[in-house]
Enzyme design. Sequence first.
Site, mmCIF file in Angstrom:
data_model
loop_
_atom_site.group_PDB
_atom_site.id
_atom_site.type_symbol
_atom_site.label_atom_id
_atom_site.label_comp_id
_atom_site.label_asym_id
_atom_site.label_seq_id
_atom_site.Cartn_x
_atom_site.Cartn_y
_atom_site.Cartn_z
ATOM 1 N N TYR A 64 15.037 17.478 -51.845
ATOM 2 C CA TYR A 64 16.440 17.291 -52.215
ATOM 3 C C TYR A 64 17.099 18.629 -52.587
ATOM 4 C CZ TYR A 64 16.084 12.161 -52.453
ATOM 5 O OH TYR A 64 15.928 10.832 -52.161
ATOM 6 N N GLY A 65 17.062 19.558 -51.690
ATOM 7 C CA GLY A 65 17.693 20.839 -51.947
ATOM 8 C C GLY A 65 18.021 21.542 -50.644
#
Length: 320
Positions: A64-65
């Site tokens: 999630y980046g």
Amino acid sequence: MSSKTARLGGTASNVIVGKIGHGLMMMTWRNPPVSDEEAFASLKAGMDDLPPGTKMFLNSGEFYGINPPSANLELLARFFERNPSYADKAFLSILGCSEAALERKVNFILAKLRGTKRLDLIEPARIIHGVSIEQSTRIMAKFIAQSKFDHIGLSEVRADHGHPVSAVEIEVSPWSYTQETKDVISTCEELGIAVIAYSPLGHGFLAGKWRSYNDLENTDITPADNMLRQFSRFQRDNFNHNLALASALNAIATKKGITAAQLCIAWVSSLGPNVVPIPGSSYVARTLENCASGNIELTAEDLEEISNAMSVYTVRGTRY
């Protein structure tokens, strides 16, 4: 203060979480990411809003980046490092392990957390290609025996894949409520498994984030917004068609004196005592607004209006 709670399932059946959880993806799925100061304040606000002895379901992910992909995990490590008293207020679920090399992925996640927070639950990201659910859960059970984490979840599975796991994560919202979704919720309730409902606002669409397709074109583009342009429901013709549902839901919410976002979250929450919506939020005010949705009671008339809107203003386009 939020008062409604939910109980997780399987080996986590003794864990009580707030009825509204917190999806963390958007804190780091943007460039630049939300500042630590804002993100930390948002995390604290959600956990401080819970009754004593209740945990907040925090949903993060291995990827999630933007730069680096592990930015969300690293944000959490910094948060718990600076705020160790909040570790016991959070139930941390990590979506990941999307390849067959499960142990390497688990070790990667643990390394990024740096021991700042016990990893409560891991969910394989959808079904791992070439690895059956039975195989992956057996492998995960070995990791639990090695004390790497405590519980197992599943993501994006059908109802006929029911297993003694603690939680199943699926997309649920007024524009994502198929018969398969209903079957998963029903089966999980029968088996005592929590349903973690992501995207309860339809990626912000049902909350009125965009009023026209031009808003989507002219917005200060984040990677997530740019990604949405590739989704079928966000193509121009479908987007314009689907605005009718968002408008109808907003009208119901306005009449009730709440926001469209709160209406959608409360509706998802009403689908069962085991259903935990996890709206995303990066800021204190929005986090508290989301949490307050757990206390909103939808009457039979409200539910009928929402159901009618969903029937009349059908959604055009697939989820992805």
